[in-house]
Enzyme design. Sequence first.
Site, PDB file in Angstrom:
ATOM      1  N   THR A 156     -66.736  55.464  14.528  1.00 13.72           N
ATOM      2  CA  THR A 156     -66.903  56.115  15.830  1.00 13.72           C
ATOM      3  C   THR A 156     -67.036  55.011  16.890  1.00 13.72           C
ATOM      4  O   THR A 156     -66.040  54.534  17.400  1.00 13.72           O
ATOM      5  CB  THR A 156     -68.106  57.082  15.838  1.00 13.72           C
ATOM      6  N   LYS A 182     -70.035  53.257   7.975  1.00 14.87           N
ATOM      7  CA  LYS A 182     -69.833  53.279   9.421  1.00 14.87           C
ATOM      8  C   LYS A 182     -71.174  53.498  10.093  1.00 14.87           C
ATOM      9  O   LYS A 182     -72.102  54.082   9.527  1.00 14.87           O
ATOM     10  CB  LYS A 182     -68.834  54.358   9.848  1.00 14.87           C
ATOM     11  N   THR A 193     -75.651  57.388  14.242  1.00 14.31           N
ATOM     12  CA  THR A 193     -75.035  58.171  13.116  1.00 14.31           C
ATOM     13  C   THR A 193     -74.369  57.199  12.142  1.00 14.31           C
ATOM     14  O   THR A 193     -73.570  56.424  12.613  1.00 14.31           O
ATOM     15  CB  THR A 193     -73.895  59.007  13.667  1.00 14.31           C
ATOM     16  N   ASN A 403     -73.830  53.881  25.281  1.00 11.32           N
ATOM     17  CA  ASN A 403     -74.511  55.159  25.085  1.00 11.32           C
ATOM     18  C   ASN A 403     -74.541  56.011  26.353  1.00 11.32           C
ATOM     19  O   ASN A 403     -74.607  57.240  26.260  1.00 11.32           O
ATOM     20  CB  ASN A 403     -75.918  54.920  24.543  1.00 11.32           C
ATOM     21  N   SER A 408     -67.937  60.473  27.337  1.00 13.15           N
ATOM     22  CA  SER A 408     -66.885  60.451  28.364  1.00 13.15           C
ATOM     23  C   SER A 408     -65.520  60.292  27.733  1.00 13.15           C
ATOM     24  O   SER A 408     -65.367  59.717  26.669  1.00 13.15           O
ATOM     25  CB  SER A 408     -67.128  59.319  29.343  1.00 13.15           C
TER      26      SER A 408
END
Length: 408
Positions: A156, A182, A193, A403, A408
Amino acid sequence: MAVNLHIPAPETILPVAGVEIGITEAGIRKQGRKDLTVFQLAPGSSVAGVFTQNRFRAAPVQVCEQHLAENSDIRALVINTGNANAGTGPSGLKATHETCEAVAKLLHISPNQILPFSTGVILEPLPVDRLIKALPAAVQNLTADNWFNAAHSIMTTDTQPKIVSKKIELGGQPVTLTGISKGAGMIRPNMATMLGYLATDAGIPPGLLADMTREIANRSFNRITVDGDTSTNDSFIIMATGQSGLHIDSTHHPLYSELYRALADAALDLAQKIVRDAEGATKFITIRVEQAASQEEALKVAYAVAHSPLVKTAFYASDPNLGRILAAVGYAGVNDLDVGKVNLWLGDVLVASQGGRNPDYAEEAGQRVMKEAEILVRIALGRGNTTETVYTSDFSHEYVSINADYRS
């Protein structure tokens, strides 16, 4: 900006017999990127997992726990990025079950033989129709040598893929271990995450593998922190296919310790890679608490230092404002701490002793260490014989930017 993160050359990443991986683009959040991954496991494989303790556990985490409790014959994993399917209520659970049903139909297995995983934005509905529509392409793409691509597809905000792969010899038998992970922000595994997947072609029965996975997670993914936030989706999975012919059936097996160490080392490597690629990180920091009275006490102190924004921003600035570390030790919750017995080292430099600044400490020496990309902080409490280590990163302007702009 990753800190000394080594990416193996694709040709050095070893396939694990009994594991095939398929990858495709589902357009779950962004167009033009691979975001859907399927693992298919050979019959007879064992799978174990450790998951987040966040009370807002994502729908796929809840289903993973249910399927592992119901079925010891897990045959597939399905992973989507771009959407966490967390904070989505009954509709999120429905989407996860629909995903498992679709994978089961394609692979001719039962839905409860599948472990689902999601990562990405929280509180947004999973576009399950797009996911299911893309599944046939992922299954058609199943191949044994897709680990490198899978490491990219599960990313991500990561800037680099995180991979470990090695072949060892146990009792004259070659055994392969390959894994990916990840994670770059919202990292304080508390199970992490983050997602982590580690496979071996050694054979390990499900019960023993579950015990090993919990212990290994506690020594690796549960010893890292970027920002102190425990995600809704953290998951760490170990798969053992048994295809090598070597089977470890108990802790008394003469080769158990060697296999355990190899898996634990691989997991620690993957966990540390997450910290090395932490959002905006410029420093990789090891915090070692020694002479603690207990493991709980040592970890309280280590995490107090690792989570302190004041400490982390000082590391980013290479500013030896080391009183911030002592302050964090002091508020860690060791209520009967005798500060007169506490010693603090920054790298090889003794900074504080006997409750105050070391008379021989020179700020130039602290500055030298603070400018390094990898820094060891040692804290001796003078209370016992327990040592614990936690790995963290600094806080930079870029962490805030990433963050602030994440959705966006």
